[in-house]
Motif scaffolding. Structure first.
Motif, PDB file in Angstrom:
ATOM      1  N   GLY B 461       0.785  -1.224   0.000  1.00 49.35           N
ATOM      2  CA  GLY B 461       0.000   0.000   0.000  1.00 49.35           C
ATOM      3  C   GLY B 461       0.817   1.274   0.000  1.00 49.35           C
ATOM      4  O   GLY B 461       2.038   1.292   0.176  1.00 49.35           O
ATOM      5  N   ASN B 462       0.075   2.375  -0.161  1.00 51.56           N
ATOM      6  CA  ASN B 462       0.697   3.695  -0.242  1.00 51.56           C
ATOM      7  C   ASN B 462       1.245   4.125   1.101  1.00 51.56           C
ATOM      8  O   ASN B 462       0.549   4.073   2.109  1.00 51.56           O
ATOM      9  CB  ASN B 462      -0.342   4.712  -0.725  1.00 51.56           C
ATOM     10  N   THR B 463       2.504   4.564   1.078  1.00 50.36           N
ATOM     11  CA  THR B 463       3.208   4.843   2.333  1.00 50.36           C
ATOM     12  C   THR B 463       4.180   5.995   2.153  1.00 50.36           C
ATOM     13  O   THR B 463       4.834   6.083   1.121  1.00 50.36           O
ATOM     14  CB  THR B 463       4.023   3.601   2.770  1.00 50.36           C
ATOM     15  N   CYS B 464       4.248   6.863   3.144  1.00 50.66           N
ATOM     16  CA  CYS B 464       5.270   7.924   3.179  1.00 50.66           C
ATOM     17  C   CYS B 464       5.955   7.917   4.534  1.00 50.66           C
ATOM     18  O   CYS B 464       5.285   7.813   5.560  1.00 50.66           O
ATOM     19  CB  CYS B 464       4.640   9.304   3.021  1.00 50.66           C
ATOM     20  N   VAL B 465       7.251   8.076   4.526  1.00 51.51           N
ATOM     21  CA  VAL B 465       8.003   8.202   5.785  1.00 51.51           C
ATOM     22  C   VAL B 465       9.051   9.296   5.631  1.00 51.51           C
ATOM     23  O   VAL B 465       9.717   9.383   4.605  1.00 51.51           O
ATOM     24  CB  VAL B 465       8.712   6.881   6.158  1.00 51.51           C
ATOM     25  N   THR B 466       9.175  10.127   6.649  1.00 49.45           N
ATOM     26  CA  THR B 466      10.257  11.112   6.678  1.00 49.45           C
ATOM     27  C   THR B 466      11.121  10.844   7.904  1.00 49.45           C
ATOM     28  O   THR B 466      10.596  10.541   8.980  1.00 49.45           O
ATOM     29  CB  THR B 466       9.694  12.541   6.751  1.00 49.45           C
ATOM     30  N   LEU B 467      12.417  10.952   7.718  1.00 47.76           N
ATOM     31  CA  LEU B 467      13.357  10.625   8.789  1.00 47.76           C
ATOM     32  C   LEU B 467      14.314  11.803   8.936  1.00 47.76           C
ATOM     33  O   LEU B 467      15.055  12.117   8.009  1.00 47.76           O
ATOM     34  CB  LEU B 467      14.082   9.328   8.390  1.00 47.76           C
ATOM     35  N   ASN B 468      14.227  12.478  10.060  1.00 51.54           N
ATOM     36  CA  ASN B 468      15.049  13.663  10.286  1.00 51.54           C
ATOM     37  C   ASN B 468      16.226  13.361  11.198  1.00 51.54           C
ATOM     38  O   ASN B 468      16.064  12.755  12.255  1.00 51.54           O
ATOM     39  CB  ASN B 468      14.213  14.776  10.918  1.00 51.54           C
ATOM     40  N   VAL B 510       3.578   9.413  14.982  1.00 47.47           N
ATOM     41  CA  VAL B 510       2.542   9.240  13.973  1.00 47.47           C
ATOM     42  C   VAL B 510       2.034  10.629  13.610  1.00 47.47           C
ATOM     43  O   VAL B 510       1.567  11.377  14.470  1.00 47.47           O
ATOM     44  CB  VAL B 510       1.389   8.375  14.503  1.00 47.47           C
ATOM     45  N   ALA B 511       2.129  10.976  12.338  1.00 52.75           N
ATOM     46  CA  ALA B 511       1.815  12.337  11.927  1.00 52.75           C
ATOM     47  C   ALA B 511       0.333  12.540  11.639  1.00 52.75           C
ATOM     48  O   ALA B 511      -0.386  11.583  11.332  1.00 52.75           O
ATOM     49  CB  ALA B 511       2.600  12.662  10.665  1.00 52.75           C
ATOM     50  N   ASP B 512      -0.095  13.789  11.708  1.00 52.78           N
ATOM     51  CA  ASP B 512      -1.444  14.115  11.236  1.00 52.78           C
ATOM     52  C   ASP B 512      -1.399  14.293   9.719  1.00 52.78           C
ATOM     53  O   ASP B 512      -0.327  14.289   9.106  1.00 52.78           O
ATOM     54  CB  ASP B 512      -1.978  15.361  11.938  1.00 52.78           C
ATOM     55  N   THR B 513      -2.559  14.476   9.109  1.00 51.30           N
ATOM     56  CA  THR B 513      -2.623  14.453   7.650  1.00 51.30           C
ATOM     57  C   THR B 513      -1.959  15.663   7.012  1.00 51.30           C
ATOM     58  O   THR B 513      -1.641  15.637   5.830  1.00 51.30           O
ATOM     59  CB  THR B 513      -4.083  14.397   7.176  1.00 51.30           C
ATOM     60  N   ALA B 514      -1.784  16.730   7.777  1.00 53.62           N
ATOM     61  CA  ALA B 514      -1.168  17.920   7.198  1.00 53.62           C
ATOM     62  C   ALA B 514       0.345  17.830   7.189  1.00 53.62           C
ATOM     63  O   ALA B 514       1.019  18.613   6.525  1.00 53.62           O
ATOM     64  CB  ALA B 514      -1.608  19.169   7.973  1.00 53.62           C
ATOM     65  N   SER B 515       0.892  16.909   7.946  1.00 48.45           N
ATOM     66  CA  SER B 515       2.337  16.906   8.178  1.00 48.45           C
ATOM     67  C   SER B 515       3.090  15.880   7.351  1.00 48.45           C
ATOM     68  O   SER B 515       4.309  15.806   7.432  1.00 48.45           O
ATOM     69  CB  SER B 515       2.610  16.621   9.663  1.00 48.45           C
ATOM     70  N   LEU B 516       2.368  15.067   6.604  1.00 40.03           N
ATOM     71  CA  LEU B 516       3.039  13.989   5.880  1.00 40.03           C
ATOM     72  C   LEU B 516       2.150  13.594   4.719  1.00 40.03           C
ATOM     73  O   LEU B 516       0.926  13.768   4.766  1.00 40.03           O
ATOM     74  CB  LEU B 516       3.247  12.789   6.807  1.00 40.03           C
ATOM     75  N   GLY B 517       2.748  13.026   3.691  1.00 41.17           N
ATOM     76  CA  GLY B 517       1.977  12.571   2.552  1.00 41.17           C
ATOM     77  C   GLY B 517       1.085  11.387   2.904  1.00 41.17           C
ATOM     78  O   GLY B 517       1.133  10.837   3.983  1.00 41.17           O
ATOM     79  N   ALA B 538      14.001   5.317   3.666  1.00 40.73           N
ATOM     80  CA  ALA B 538      14.224   6.693   4.106  1.00 40.73           C
ATOM     81  C   ALA B 538      15.551   6.797   4.844  1.00 40.73           C
ATOM     82  O   ALA B 538      16.300   7.773   4.685  1.00 40.73           O
ATOM     83  CB  ALA B 538      13.068   7.154   5.001  1.00 40.73           C
ATOM     84  N   ALA B 539      15.854   5.774   5.632  1.00 38.03           N
ATOM     85  CA  ALA B 539      17.129   5.760   6.348  1.00 38.03           C
ATOM     86  C   ALA B 539      18.287   5.696   5.359  1.00 38.03           C
ATOM     87  O   ALA B 539      19.306   6.388   5.510  1.00 38.03           O
ATOM     88  CB  ALA B 539      17.180   4.584   7.315  1.00 38.03           C
ATOM     89  N   ARG B 540      18.139   4.884   4.330  1.00 38.23           N
ATOM     90  CA  ARG B 540      19.208   4.782   3.333  1.00 38.23           C
ATOM     91  C   ARG B 540      19.357   6.091   2.570  1.00 38.23           C
ATOM     92  O   ARG B 540      20.467   6.479   2.177  1.00 38.23           O
ATOM     93  CB  ARG B 540      18.923   3.614   2.382  1.00 38.23           C
ATOM     94  N   ASP B 541      18.239   6.764   2.359  1.00 41.29           N
ATOM     95  CA  ASP B 541      18.269   8.083   1.738  1.00 41.29           C
ATOM     96  C   ASP B 541      19.058   9.050   2.621  1.00 41.29           C
ATOM     97  O   ASP B 541      19.930   9.804   2.140  1.00 41.29           O
ATOM     98  CB  ASP B 541      16.813   8.557   1.546  1.00 41.29           C
ATOM     99  N   ALA B 542      18.796   9.032   3.912  1.00 39.11           N
ATOM    100  CA  ALA B 542      19.514   9.912   4.834  1.00 39.11           C
ATOM    101  C   ALA B 542      20.995   9.540   4.894  1.00 39.11           C
ATOM    102  O   ALA B 542      21.863  10.409   4.971  1.00 39.11           O
ATOM    103  CB  ALA B 542      18.894   9.831   6.226  1.00 39.11           C
ATOM    104  N   ILE B 543      21.249   8.237   4.860  1.00 36.08           N
ATOM    105  CA  ILE B 543      22.640   7.771   4.906  1.00 36.08           C
ATOM    106  C   ILE B 543      23.410   8.285   3.699  1.00 36.08           C
ATOM    107  O   ILE B 543      24.551   8.752   3.812  1.00 36.08           O
ATOM    108  CB  ILE B 543      22.683   6.227   4.971  1.00 36.08           C
ATOM    109  N   HIS B 601      10.891   8.715   1.947  1.00 35.22           N
ATOM    110  CA  HIS B 601      10.497   7.753   0.927  1.00 35.22           C
ATOM    111  C   HIS B 601       8.980   7.724   0.804  1.00 35.22           C
ATOM    112  O   HIS B 601       8.270   7.680   1.814  1.00 35.22           O
ATOM    113  CB  HIS B 601      11.017   6.360   1.281  1.00 35.22           C
ATOM    114  N   GLU B 602       8.500   7.750  -0.434  1.00 30.89           N
ATOM    115  CA  GLU B 602       7.067   7.658  -0.707  1.00 30.89           C
ATOM    116  C   GLU B 602       6.859   6.612  -1.796  1.00 30.89           C
ATOM    117  O   GLU B 602       7.532   6.669  -2.822  1.00 30.89           O
ATOM    118  CB  GLU B 602       6.516   8.994  -1.229  1.00 30.89           C
TER     119      GLU B 602
END
Lengths: 158, 756, 287
Positions: B461-468, B510-517, B538-543, B601-602
């Protein structure tokens, strides 16, 4: 309807509130006093999520009128930890993964504490029957039993 | 994204058992669930519900309610907009948005006992209750039908017209909206080749997920048309899409925040009260809190389908299944659904069969609209199949586990529903069960042992994750799926594993709908798999970005930097002699090297691996009362890779106990008047602590090739095997075979007494 | 709704008698609050009797015990003397609801709620317990058996309420037992139940017995034929079979969401047998 003024003690603190005559203690805790740690799962005494102690006895707060708290002592989940320190029982729930969604957890902690206060060494069967009034839909109760027994053992050896 | 096979991975964090991040909040009562928040000026909402199973709404007069002092808004279906033909994809099922809207507030007809008709928002619960009494609804009561077989007969009261799909054959009632067919091979010659053919019919009652937290929300719409919605849900993005359309607003204007959730199991993927609360808030211009009572949860949320099934299986005397077919008649309540597709696909999925066919129908009944409940559609069909296999084993005097092994699907099997299996764990779970001491434990009088296999597809399924990457060396992971089973811990663990930092350095929210895709709902056992996969990426992207920063600091080529054990280092002696730069060190100077660092990653994940399970149940049946006691229970399930073993065990144990309740005592009971008779925990009997033994959980790990760590979803399979495991155990203990669920004591006693 | 907390039985009676609207007595509240929540009753006046002197006490009297109408199940359980003398009554009362409900529920409330399936009632009837009733006309003692009039109805007049239940003294070699059938192990309303009280003679035979059944008729049934079937016996197989048959024959249950007629009738007989055996063993007989 006219409200009733009530003076009571909650987790050792003197508390005054007003409530309607037909409001339950659960309604008072959650809606008048903002103490939302005690949960409403059914409102009819079938699930135990609203468990509190009333003058030292384990009860469902949905089956107690707010007015009945006059002059009584009420114990809720918010009163368990000492300041910032979790009790052995609370820590055991985390350590043994005895919660998943956590909605039943406050009621189960209050109920388990009430048992261990009067019987520090229950059998699994005694513990299960004591907790029969606390419904959990996530865990199947297994890890809850292990957590309480682990805490009980720790408390006995302390 | 393929499994990390080369080199064989030594996990440092994944597979350990750290404390969950929300644990302290939940053991102190601080965690905030759906009903735990309030807002200044908040109104209390209550819903008026139909007392009839089926009726035309001739008129609704809300004027007296609106005039009552303290009432600030009253809504009916008139307050919801037209929604066209939009179909909402809810992951494991899809539904026309118009059906969702009309289920929230009845339009034209009420279709089941408890169907919402109107709602009020008032300054107090007392005023709201009084206002409901002042709403006058004029009903014309219609004949009703609550039984699936009765609903399929021509001449049955028609629940909704014009919903029959093209594939449904003629000659049945208009309630039959859907037909499906799966399988392959020649059934006739298959049955002819069998030494014994058993054909049986089964019925199962509707059950409810039984989450302890009733649905609750707080809706706040302001005069500029923006809204905030706080609710307990398994999918805040889905809530946003559905509510925005129903309310006629743009999705970006509606911010939905998911509270902590007090259980879902699929039942909180559906939407019941949120559009109502928003409509009230819009009209009143104030925040509106709407909390369902337990009675409303049972009557007007989403129980499972009720079913009537026929299964026919042929077996040789040495235990080979030569042909298998099933006819599944499911009812998902008053609105069309296609859960029978999943039942039809799952029914024989555990077996390698040359001739297999499943035929399925959905029929409308005057019951609430069905929602998912862990592996929707599968427990019922597999209960029937596994019961017939057990009966064949009894009659042919064969060992039930050996027969499963003999016919088990494996890598390369063409499944009964189409796809060819890759690496799967069924044989491993069967072998683990075979070797387990439970099978050798002796049984006493009136005791019996039952086994069952089980299966679930699992989804991506559709998924978005941001890793800061924070400048102090900690990591913030932002994901969009409510934590229904400990997923925050697992996701944090996967981030920590990939980044090479301790778990304690990672915080997952866990983000609200305004904060993440967009994120699809938490269902299909998809979170640890899909969100975990996105987190790893996302972690590999940050790496990659951190390596780039290190390269810049060292003045070497980006390609010459690798990431090992939480630090960047030159990839070979030729790249340069620099000591490694840890994540914390790179983060600390990030503002000077280009700015804050984040990975994201999305995607729409696929590659979810199916999960097989096997359960063994021992019971004792009291021959004088028909009471069943569960003595011992063991669950075997393939998790691919158990990220946090405690929570994997928890899913297995929880699913098993739900299945035990389903098999023994849980059912929706309707009266002749079409009304639900047991809308509470007193008479809807879920297992209590004293009903159960410990539930032993054995985790198998046959890695899913579609995930870098091998993760498979585990949340749903556990509810599938218990129905037949219990039924087979009870049948053997009592000496009579039952084919109806639940096996409540009156039914068991009746079977024992009629046997004589 | 109004809430009152009288400090004497006379005051409580006067409040109840003088109220024109709907009244409810509040002891443990484990029925009243449930019914209020379900919308089954909207009382105009709730009279909390827990401040009346003695109403929360268990007092030894005439060799037996007088149990105040607001004594909670948990308090009964904690009373060693009462448990030793009337184990069947106490175990019956202790089966009402969960631990939380036990922290509040009372036998008098259970009796006056008048559910046909009330757990304490068959045991109280087998014990030949007596209710003390306060009313505008004064005080009277009424056999517990005479209190239930039908589902949800009692024979109490307006203004009357129970202040205590008296459990009489026991001779030597006497005991009682209560069993109920529920589909789970806890938390259910009894589908069928049996309370048996026995007195044995010097030779270990049943000298007298009372057998009461619950949840198999609109009100509790005292089954004289069932008692007669075991008097003069040591509960041999023939006596137990006759007991069970007499118990089943006395049933006139309904089919409902908890059980069928067939089930209740059959199981009432099974429970009467099993309870009689437990009572006999407790009384010093051997089975």
């Amino acid at each position: 309807m006219k409200t009733i003024a009530v003076s009571t003690k909650i987790n050792g603190d003197a508390v005054d509130f007003v409530c309607a005559p037909d409001e339950s203690l659960l309604d008072v805790l959650r809606n008048r006093l903002g103490m939302t740690g005690t949960k409403e799962g059914c409102g009819t005494g079938d699930c135990g999520a609203c468990s509190v102690t009333l003058n030292g006895r384990l009860v469902c707060s949905c089956l107690v009128l707010g007015a009945e708290a006059e002059g009584a002592e009420v114990g809720t989940v918010e009163g368990m930890a000492e300041g910032g320190t979790l009790t052995v029982l609370q820590q055991a729930f985390i350590d043994h993964a005895a919660l998943q969604c956590g909605i039943c957890t406050p009621g189960i902690l209050v109920a388990a504490k009430a048992l261990l206060d009067q019987n520090p060494d229950p059998t699994d069967e005694e513990l299960r029957f004591w907790l029969a009034g606390n419904l959990c839909r996530c865990t199947g109760y297994d890890k809850i039993i292990r957590a309480v027994q682990s805490a009980a053992a720790q408390m006995r050896s302390a | 994204m393929a499994l990390d096979n080369q080199p064989k991975r030594e996990f440092k964090v994944v597979g350990t058992r750290p404390p969950r991040p929300d644990g302290v909040d939940k053991v102190t009562g601080r965690a905030q669930y759906g009903a735990d928040v309030s807002a200044p000026g908040m109104l209390v909402a209550k819903i008026l519900r139909s007392p009839h199973a089926h009726a035309e709404i001739l008129s609704i007069d809300t004027s007296a309610a609106e005039a009552l002092a303290g009432v600030k808004a009253v809504v009916t279906s008139r307050d919801f907009g037209a929604v066209g033909d939009t179909i909402i994809d809810i992951g494991e099922d899809s539904s026309p948005l118009a059906d969702i809207r009309d289920n929230c507030l009845a339009r034209g007809k009420v279709l089941y006992d408890g169907h919402a008709v109107a709602a009020v928002a008032a300054v107090s619960a007392e005023v709201a209750k009084a206002a409901l009494k002042l709403i006058k609804v004029d009903y014309r009561v219609l004949p009703h039908v609550t039984d699936v077989d009765a609903a399929m007969k021509p001449g049955a009261p028609v629940v909704l017209s014009g919903r029959v799909e093209e594939t449904v054959q003629r000659g049945k009632s208009e309630n039959v909206t859907h037909y499906c067919e799966f399988g392959h091979g020649d059934l006739e010659s298959g049955f002819a080749a069998a030494d014994l053919v058993v054909e049986r019919s089964f019925t199962t009652a509707a059950t409810h997920q039984g989450y302890i937290e009733p649905h609750a929300c707080l809706a706040s719409m302001t005069a500029d048309g923006k809204a905030d919605l706080w609710c307990c849900t398994q999918g805040q993005y889905n809530v946003r899409s559905v509510c925005a359309e129903i309310l006629g607003m743009e999705a970006s204007q509606l911010r939905v925040t998911a509270s902590e959730i007090g259980g879902g199991f699929g039942g909180k993927t559906s939407i019941f009260i949120e559009p109502v609360a928003l409509a009230l808030s819009r009209k009143a211009g104030r925040p509106v809190k709407l909390v369902m009572t337990r009675d409303e949860v049972f009557k007007a949320t989403g129980p499972t389908v009720s079913t009537s099934m026929d299964v026919k299986i042929g077996m040789t005397k040495d235990g080979r299944i030569t042909a298998a077919s099933s006819h599944l008649r499911y009812s998902g309540g008053a609105f069309p659904n296609a859960t029978v597709d999943m039942g039809a696909q799952a029914a024989f999925a555990a077996y390698d069969l040359k001739a297999v066919r499943t035929f399925g129908w959905n029929a409308l009944t005057n019951r609430p609209k069905e929602s998912a409940y862990r592996a929707p559609g599968a427990p019922q069909a597999i209960y029937a199949v596994e019961s017939v296999i057990d009966e064949l084993c009894q009659k042919l005097n064969l060992d039930p586990l050996e027969v499963r092994l003999k016919n088990a699907a494996k890598k390369g099997t063409r499944s009964s529903y189409g796809p060819t299996f890759d690496d799967i764990g069924l044989i491993a779970t069967l072998e683990a069960a075979k070797a387990h001491p439970h099978l050798k434990a002796p049984l006493g009088p009136n005791q019996g042992r039952g086994i069952s296999a089980g299966f679930w597809f699992n989804f991506g399924g559709n998924t978005c994750v941001t890793l800061n990457i924070n400048t102090d060396g900690t990591v913030s992971v932002t994901e969009g799926n409510p934590d229904i089973g400990g997923s925050r811990a697992s996701i944090g663990m996967m981030a920590a594993e990939e980044l090479g930092v301790p778990f304690e350095k990672v915080r997952t929210i866990v983000a609200d709908t305004a904060s993440l895709g967009h994120n699809d709902i938490t269902d299909g056992s998809r979170v640890t798999f899909a969100v975990g996969l996105a987190t790893i990426k996302a972690a590999r992207d940050a790496i990659q970005k951190m390596c780039r920063r290190a390269a810049a600091i060292w003045g070497i080529d980006e390609e010459a930097v690798e990431w090992v054990d939480g630090a960047a280092r030159p990839s070979g002696p030729n790249a340069g002699q620099f000591p490694p730069l840890t994540l914390a060190e790179i983060a600390a100077v990030s503002f000077q090297t280009g700015g804050p660092i984040a990975g994201h990653h999305e995607f729409n994940a696929d590659g979810a691996g199916v999960s097989f399970g096997v359960h063994i149940a021992d019971v004792e049946v009291d021959p004088d009362t028909g009471a069943t006691k569960v003595l011992r229970y063991t669950v075997f399930q393939d998790a691919g890779k158990a990220v946090h073993p405690d929570y994997v065990e928890g899913q297995m144990q929880g699913g098993a106990v739900q299945g035990i309740g389903w098999a023994l005592n849980e059912e929706y009971i309707y009266g002749a008047d079409g009304r639900l008779q047991n809308a509470g925990f007193l008479d809807y009997r879920i297992p209590v602590a004293s009903d159960l033994p410990m539930i032993d959980a054995v985790i198998l790990e046959i890695p899913n090739p579609g995930h870098p760590y091998g993760v498979r979803g585990v949340g749903e399979t556990g509810i599938v095997p218990p129905l037949a495991a219990l039924s087979n155990a009870v049948s053997r203990a009592a000496g009579v075979r039952l084919n109806r669920l639940p096996m409540s004591p009156p039914r068991v006693l009746e079977a024992i007494l009629s046997k004589g | 709704m109004r809430y009152a907390r009288p400090t004497s039985a006379a005051e409580a009676s006067a409040l109840l008698a003088g109220e024109t609207g709907v009244t409810r007595i509040l002891a443990g509240g484990t029925d009243v609050l449930v019914q209020m929540k379900a919308g089954m009753v909207e009382p105009d006046l709730v009279v909390d009797i827990k401040a009346i002197p003695g109403i929360r006490e268990i007092v030894a009297e005439a060799g037996g015990f007088r149990v105040g109408a607001a004594v909670a199940g948990a308090e009964l359980k904690a009373h060693a003397g009462l448990r030793a003398m009337w184990p069947g009554v106490v175990e019956a009362a202790n089966l009402i609801g969960s631990t939380q409900v036990q922290g509040r529920c009372s036998m008098a409330g259970n009796l006056c709620n008048a559910s046909p399936a009330a757990d304490s009632v068959p045991a109280l009837v087998a014990a030949d317990a007596v209710a003390r009733v306060h009313g505008p006309g004064g005080v009277r003692d009424v056999a517990v058996l005479a209190i239930p009039a039908g589902p949800g109805k009692t024979t109490l007049a307006k203004g009357e309420f129970i202040t205590s239940i008296f459990l009489p003294a026991r001779p030597a070699n006497a005991s009682d037992a209560y069993l109920r059938f529920i589909p789970r192990t806890e938390m259910d309303i009894a589908v069928a139940s049996a309370g048996v009280s026995l007195v044995l003679d010097g030779a270990g035979k049943v000298a007298s017995a009372r057998v009461a059944l619950g949840a198999v008729a609109p009100t509790v049934r005292l089954v004289e034929a069932a008692a007669a079937a075991i008097v003069g016996t040591k509960l041999d197989e023939a006596a137990l079979t006759a007991l069970a048959a007499a118990a089943s024959a006395a049933c006139s249950p309904i089919d409902d969401k908890r059980g069928t007629v067939q089930f209740r009738t059959h199981v009432a007989g099974v429970l009467a047998r099993r309870a009689a055996i437990i009572a006999l063993n407790r009384a010093g007989g051997m089975k």
